[in-house]
Design a protein around this motif. Structure first.
Motif, PDB file in Angstrom:
ATOM      1  N   GLY A   1      51.658  63.612  40.530  1.00  0.00           N
ATOM      2  CA  GLY A   1      51.585  63.145  41.907  1.00  0.00           C
ATOM      3  C   GLY A   1      51.570  61.640  42.022  1.00  0.00           C
ATOM      4  N   ALA A   2      51.990  60.950  40.953  1.00  0.00           N
ATOM      5  CA  ALA A   2      52.021  59.488  40.964  1.00  0.00           C
ATOM      6  C   ALA A   2      53.259  59.005  41.730  1.00  0.00           C
TER       7      ALA A   2
ATOM      8  N   GLU B   1      46.895  40.725  30.403  1.00  0.00           N
ATOM      9  CA  GLU B   1      47.338  39.538  31.147  1.00  0.00           C
ATOM     10  C   GLU B   1      48.428  39.904  32.150  1.00  0.00           C
ATOM     11  N   LEU B   2      49.333  40.788  31.743  1.00  0.00           N
ATOM     12  CA  LEU B   2      50.388  41.218  32.661  1.00  0.00           C
ATOM     13  C   LEU B   2      49.803  41.998  33.838  1.00  0.00           C
ATOM     14  N   ALA B   3      48.739  42.758  33.576  1.00  0.00           N
ATOM     15  CA  ALA B   3      48.104  43.521  34.648  1.00  0.00           C
ATOM     16  C   ALA B   3      47.415  42.619  35.658  1.00  0.00           C
ATOM     17  N   ARG B   4      47.030  41.423  35.252  1.00  0.00           N
ATOM     18  CA  ARG B   4      46.469  40.474  36.224  1.00  0.00           C
ATOM     19  C   ARG B   4      47.565  39.959  37.150  1.00  0.00           C
ATOM     20  N   ASP B   5      48.775  39.824  36.617  1.00  0.00           N
ATOM     21  CA  ASP B   5      49.914  39.400  37.439  1.00  0.00           C
ATOM     22  C   ASP B   5      50.454  40.556  38.278  1.00  0.00           C
ATOM     23  N   GLU B   6      50.420  41.754  37.705  1.00  0.00           N
ATOM     24  CA  GLU B   6      50.943  42.939  38.377  1.00  0.00           C
ATOM     25  C   GLU B   6      49.881  44.039  38.301  1.00  0.00           C
TER      26      GLU B   6
ATOM     27  N   LYS C   1      47.647  48.779  36.154  1.00  0.00           N
ATOM     28  CA  LYS C   1      46.354  49.393  35.834  1.00  0.00           C
ATOM     29  C   LYS C   1      46.230  50.819  36.342  1.00  0.00           C
ATOM     30  N   GLU C   2      47.131  51.227  37.217  1.00  0.00           N
ATOM     31  CA  GLU C   2      47.017  52.562  37.793  1.00  0.00           C
ATOM     32  C   GLU C   2      47.163  53.628  36.717  1.00  0.00           C
ATOM     33  N   GLN C   3      46.459  54.723  36.915  1.00  0.00           N
ATOM     34  CA  GLN C   3      46.416  55.799  35.923  1.00  0.00           C
ATOM     35  C   GLN C   3      47.005  57.081  36.506  1.00  0.00           C
ATOM     36  N   PHE C   4      47.467  57.951  35.601  1.00  0.00           N
ATOM     37  CA  PHE C   4      47.925  59.264  36.032  1.00  0.00           C
ATOM     38  C   PHE C   4      47.602  60.273  34.931  1.00  0.00           C
ATOM     39  N   ALA C   5      47.327  61.501  35.357  1.00  0.00           N
ATOM     40  CA  ALA C   5      46.985  62.566  34.414  1.00  0.00           C
ATOM     41  C   ALA C   5      48.237  62.987  33.650  1.00  0.00           C
TER      42      ALA C   5
ATOM     43  N   GLY D   1      45.413  64.351  29.016  1.00  0.00           N
ATOM     44  CA  GLY D   1      44.708  63.079  29.012  1.00  0.00           C
ATOM     45  C   GLY D   1      45.114  62.248  30.210  1.00  0.00           C
ATOM     46  N   VAL D   2      44.698  60.991  30.164  1.00  0.00           N
ATOM     47  CA  VAL D   2      45.008  60.058  31.243  1.00  0.00           C
ATOM     48  C   VAL D   2      45.734  58.862  30.646  1.00  0.00           C
ATOM     49  N   HIS D   3      46.858  58.523  31.223  1.00  0.00           N
ATOM     50  CA  HIS D   3      47.630  57.364  30.784  1.00  0.00           C
ATOM     51  C   HIS D   3      47.602  56.280  31.855  1.00  0.00           C
ATOM     52  N   THR D   4      47.637  55.041  31.411  1.00  0.00           N
ATOM     53  CA  THR D   4      47.847  53.941  32.347  1.00  0.00           C
ATOM     54  C   THR D   4      49.340  53.677  32.452  1.00  0.00           C
ATOM     55  N   VAL D   5      49.744  53.154  33.590  1.00  0.00           N
ATOM     56  CA  VAL D   5      51.149  52.808  33.764  1.00  0.00           C
ATOM     57  C   VAL D   5      51.579  51.786  32.714  1.00  0.00           C
ATOM     58  N   SER D   6      50.705  50.842  32.388  1.00  0.00           N
ATOM     59  CA  SER D   6      51.076  49.781  31.450  1.00  0.00           C
ATOM     60  C   SER D   6      51.449  50.327  30.083  1.00  0.00           C
ATOM     61  N   SER D   7      50.649  51.258  29.538  1.00  0.00           N
ATOM     62  CA  SER D   7      50.926  51.742  28.185  1.00  0.00           C
ATOM     63  C   SER D   7      52.261  52.463  28.105  1.00  0.00           C
ATOM     64  N   ARG D   8      52.573  53.257  29.108  1.00  0.00           N
ATOM     65  CA  ARG D   8      53.824  54.014  29.082  1.00  0.00           C
ATOM     66  C   ARG D   8      55.021  53.145  29.448  1.00  0.00           C
ATOM     67  N   LEU D   9      54.860  52.301  30.475  1.00  0.00           N
ATOM     68  CA  LEU D   9      56.000  51.504  30.916  1.00  0.00           C
ATOM     69  C   LEU D   9      56.411  50.483  29.864  1.00  0.00           C
ATOM     70  N   LEU D  10      55.446  49.823  29.226  1.00  0.00           N
ATOM     71  CA  LEU D  10      55.794  48.827  28.216  1.00  0.00           C
ATOM     72  C   LEU D  10      56.495  49.478  27.028  1.00  0.00           C
TER      73      LEU D  10
END
Length: 394
Positions: free
Chosen positions: A123-124, A151-156, A160-164, A173-182
């Motif tokens: 539902g993200a 540091e990138l999350a401070r700019d964008e 930091k948003e999470q999704f199951a 589990g729960v992933h952050t957008v940053s870990s998957r997108l990067l």
């Protein structure tokens, strides 16, 4: 009836390995770039292993760590990026376009589709939202040069948003957008690993924009990559090639035909070399020893390894996922393993002593001293630990 294929036996293959992988004394390289070029790619999953793989192949290993860092983070002649089999490697920068077109594009399409699917299932926000975040991240990297995910999350902040992930399954589990997108941006060739936080052994990396490269035809890039690898590692079986590249067998066969590769006979069955390489090859003038790090590209270079590694040694030297630990080599064969003790000493054990006498043990002792000098006061623990390494380092 045609002429019989030339047979290349295990001894000749070990001689080729010694010279082409810059392991025999007279064949050693003069720089990290030369070592990487000879191997096509260095496994980059374990940061310390990259530097130690280079050091093992340099004629003068003094300053190997600093020289490798300079090539990676100052001169930009080497780059750490995703490559074959979804794995992180260190490549000569001139090869990045070939790697991206030959292996990255297919993986990248799957990774992005999977991310969008996983986010939709949770539902993200949708793909348009993700594209906005991506553009913002790339703009932030362009401003900063290099940056951590935090540091990138401070700019964008949307990073930091999470999704199951995999809700209701045993591995949810729960992933952050940053870990998957990067990760997706990495396999798409848009970002690469930059300088680590801390020392050269750290696995916490900054991110940087990928060096610009031309877009190549995928089939031509596959032929180019396979030709380079066969020149460094041939002869090899079709199964070896399929395993190393991660390609479909049809892609391997198409690339073999495009390069004009020559068929030879191996102990395992049919094999391949680059055009003009089927004849006798230069071998080292004298026996040689080496202590290679975990995930070394020579130890991991082929799927079929019996010609340099006895099957009986594998349980001690590999982890359960097939990652090789630190190995001891004598004249083209893996005969044992090594580790670093808590006090910094290099300790080793021979598991295969056939034909291993005083000359071999003296040469291995000298290589252990050489490695200890490279490490100095640094302590290194392989990222993927193996039974023998754990035992020796205890």
């Amino acid at each position: 009836m045609g002429d019989a294929l030339r047979h290349i036996g295990a001894e000749e293959r070990r001689g080729r390995l010694a010279v082409r992988h810059r392991l025999a004394g007279a064949a050693r390289a003069g720089s990290p770039e030369e070592a990487a070029e000879a191997l096509v790619a260095l496994h980059g999953t374990d940061p310390a292993a990259v530097h130690l793989a280079v050091a093992a192949r340099l004629a003068d290993p003094a300053g190997a760590v600093a020289a490798t860092e300079r090539a990676l983070y100052e001169d930009g002649t080497l780059v750490r990026m995703h490559g074959m089999r979804h794995t992180v490697f260190v490549f000569p920068t001139a090869l990045t376009a070939v790697v991206h077109a030959s292996t990255g594009l297919t993986v990248a399409a799957k990774e992005r589709a999977k991310l969008v699917k996983d986010m939709a299932a949770a539902g993200a926000p949708d793909a348009r939202w993700l594209a906005e975040v991506e553009a913002s991240v790339l703009a932030a990297l362009a401003r900063r040069g290099q940056a951590t995910a935090a540091e990138l999350a401070r700019d964008e902040p949307r990073l930091k948003e999470q999704f199951a992930y995999a809700a209701g399954k045993s591995y949810e589990g729960v992933h952050t957008v940053s870990s998957r997108l990067l990760r997706v941006l990495g396999v798409e060739g848009k970002v690469v690993r930059g300088r680590p936080l801390g020392s050269w052994t750290s696995s916490q990396f900054r991110w940087a924009a990928a060096p610009p490269h031309p877009e190549l035809d995928p089939a031509e890039a596959q032929a180019g990559l396979l030709g380079r690898w066969l020149a460094a590692c041939g002869p090899a079986t079709e199964d070896d090639l399929k395993w190393w590249t991660g390609w479909r067998v049809t892609e391997v066969r198409r690339a073999l035909a495009a390069t004009g590769a020559e068929a030879v006979a191996l102990d395992e069955g049919p094999g391949w070399v680059v055009a003009g390489d089927a004849g006798p090859a230069a071998a080292p003038d004298e026996p040689w020893a080496a202590l290679l790090p975990a995930l070394d590209p020579t130890a991991m270079g082929w799927r079929h390894r019996d010609w340099y590694l006895s099957p009986g040694l594998r349980p001690a030297l590999f982890d359960r996922s097939g990652n090789v630990g630190p190995t001891v080599w004598w004249d083209g064969r893996v005969i044992g393993g090594w580790a670093q003790a808590p006090d910094g000493r290099i300790v080793w054990r021979l598991l295969d002593t056939e034909g291993v006498g005083r000359e071999a043990k003296a040469a291995i002792t000298a290589q252990a001293a050489r490695l200890a000098a490279v490490l100095g006061t640094t302590r290194v623990t392989p990222r993927f630990r193996t039974p023998l390494e754990r035992e020796l380092s205890a």
